[in-house]
Design an enzyme around this catalytic site. Structure first.
Site, PDB file in Angstrom:
ATOM      1  N   LYS A 180      -2.057   3.950  -1.195  1.00  0.00           N
ATOM      2  CA  LYS A 180      -1.905   2.505  -1.022  1.00  0.00           C
ATOM      3  C   LYS A 180      -0.643   2.002  -1.757  1.00  0.00           C
ATOM      4  CE  LYS A 180      -5.533   2.636   1.481  1.00  0.00           C
ATOM      5  NZ  LYS A 180      -6.896   2.205   1.298  1.00  0.00           N
TER       6      LYS A 180
HETATM    7  C1  LIG Z   1      -8.319   2.175   1.666  1.00  0.00           C
HETATM    8  C2  LIG Z   1      -9.039   1.126   2.395  1.00  0.00           C
HETATM    9  C3  LIG Z   1     -10.284   0.645   1.971  1.00  0.00           C
HETATM   10  C4  LIG Z   1     -11.060   1.256   0.860  1.00  0.00           C
HETATM   11  O1  LIG Z   1     -10.368   1.391  -0.340  1.00  0.00           O
HETATM   12  P1  LIG Z   1     -10.824   2.526  -1.393  1.00  0.00           P
HETATM   13  O2  LIG Z   1     -10.036   2.187  -2.611  1.00  0.00           O
HETATM   14  O3  LIG Z   1     -10.442   3.855  -0.811  1.00  0.00           O
HETATM   15  O4  LIG Z   1     -12.272   2.405  -1.589  1.00  0.00           O
HETATM   16  C5  LIG Z   1     -10.835  -0.412   2.673  1.00  0.00           C
HETATM   17  N1  LIG Z   1     -10.226  -0.957   3.746  1.00  0.00           N
HETATM   18  C6  LIG Z   1      -9.047  -0.501   4.196  1.00  0.00           C
HETATM   19  C7  LIG Z   1      -8.418  -1.160   5.377  1.00  0.00           C
HETATM   20  C8  LIG Z   1      -8.422   0.571   3.549  1.00  0.00           C
HETATM   21  O5  LIG Z   1      -7.269   1.051   4.021  1.00  0.00           O
END
Ligand SMILES: *Cc1c(COP(=O)(O)O)cnc(C)c1O
Length: 378
Positions: A180
């Protein structure tokens, strides 16, 4: 393998982690609050509450909005499953809305069609890092007095009409997973201007307790109460030290991602069988993913074969996402069927995510472009 995404962690990040590890507080300490304040400030909102993942942030946000059994929550079909799973955690029902074919962001018209008297929240997912059409979404949400939860796990650091992601919805959830925009290893945060929502998130992330350990220490008191059930969704000071250090680099990371995307855009501009997703405003797009639609019929190669060929050539392509309503749990347990979200279903047959991450080199970009163009026999 050139991965589709990866973190950038430098020596100063590692130093920040080391320093936090030597401090009195490994968790529930002052670094959590510092990271929350810094991120909330950069997102232009009053409150941030850090938690153990983006999924936890979504769960906390939906809880704070009062979602429970009997409620429906609108979820775009083209997203990571956690967006819908967290609705189910609370005993509510995700109602899948379709996406716009050119951006794969929530289609306001489809959302409008699927609102019922049970609808409690609209979740907008900023797919690939591009903020949704918040103007239309806000208009339909306010006409029905519904709150919007932004799943901005892809778009932190981006903006919409000059306003930063984090300030575009009633409450926003972000993720700090390594692929991310910035990372804490695992982690997430809710962002809001609403102090009541923030307070509910804080309670829910810590077992439903009315005070946390440091507040009790400071007050010289042992007492707390539990008025409602919560979870242990806390994040550590060690992780938040990394998050703070990463936050200082967020705009640089995004500039680097945009440069990669611009180079792809230029190289793919005249390829008739390959179309990047439409971008409304390149200067507001977080460029978490670089997604192209490929006419696999035109190149006479099924996607599975193209995917395998690229992976074997060392290109870490991916597919984001199989529409959530087509996953076994949602079909079998919630009765979802094919045909519910035709744009998402059609797009799923056409999309590939190409590698994009900060610091990707021209050689790597060139290698990806060359291998992708080979699919069409050039
Ligand atoms: C990565 C992601 C999540 C979840 O995040 P985590 O930190 O992996 O729990 C939720 N929604 C979207 C669109 C994502 O890309």
């Amino acid at each position: 393998m050139i991965p589709y995404g990866r973190q950038t962690v430098d020596d100063d990040d590692i130093q920040a982690i080391a320093q936090a590890t030597r401090s009195t507080w490994l968790t529930c300490g002052p670094t959590v609050g510092k990271f929350e304040q810094a991120l909330a400030e950069s997102a232009g909102v009053a409150h941030g509450a850090a938690v153990s993942s983006g999924t936890a942030a979504l769960h906390c946000a939906l809880y704070a909005l009062g979602v429970g059994p009997g409620d429906e929550v609108l979820v775009p079909a083209m997203t990571f499953a956690a967006t819908a799973n967290t609705v189910v955690f609370l005993g509510a029902r995700p109602v899948f809305a379709d996406v716009l074919p050119d951006t794969l962001c929530l289609d306001p018209a489809s959302a409008n069609d699927r609102i019922t008297e049970r609808t409690k929240v609209i979740i907008a997912v900023d797919y690939a890092g591009q903020p949704c059409d918040y103007k239309s979404l806000q208009a339909l949400a306010s006409a029905r007095s519904l709150p919007i939860l932004a799943d901005a796990c892809h778009s932190l650091g981006g903006s919409y009409n000059g306003r930063p992601v984090g300030s575009l919805a009633d409450i926003t959830a972000v993720s700090f997973h390594p692929v991310k925009p910035i990372t804490t290893g695992e982690g997430g945060m809710t962002l809001t201007d609403n102090p009541a929502l923030d307070a509910r998130v804080r309670r829910f992330r810590n077992h439903g307790m009315t005070t946390d350990f440091r507040q009790r220490e400071a007050a010289g008191a042992w007492e707390y109460d539990i008025e409602d059930l919560g979870y242990n969704y806390r994040i550590t000071d060690i992780q938040c030290a990394l998050g703070l250090s990463q936050l200082g680099k967020l705009q640089g990371f995004i500039a680097s991602r945009r440069a990669v995307a611009a180079e792809y855009d230029a190289r793919f501009a005249r390829i008739p069988w390959l179309k990047p997703l439409f971008v409304h405003d390149p200067s507001g797009h977080g460029r978490h993913l670089y997604v192209v639609k490929i006419d696999f019929q035109a190149i006479q190669r099924p996607r599975a074969q193209a995917f395998k060929q690229l992976r074997e050539a060392g290109i870490g392509v991916n597919v984001h996402y199989r529409p959530v309503h087509l996953l076994a749990y949602y079909r079998d347990r919630l009765g979802c069927t094919e045909g519910m979200c035709p744009h998402a279903e059609k797009a799923y047959e056409q999309i590939l995510s190409l590698p994009v991450f900060p610091g990707m080199t021209h050689e790597q970009i060139d290698e990806v472009v060359r291998r992708v163009l080979e699919l069409g026999g050039s």
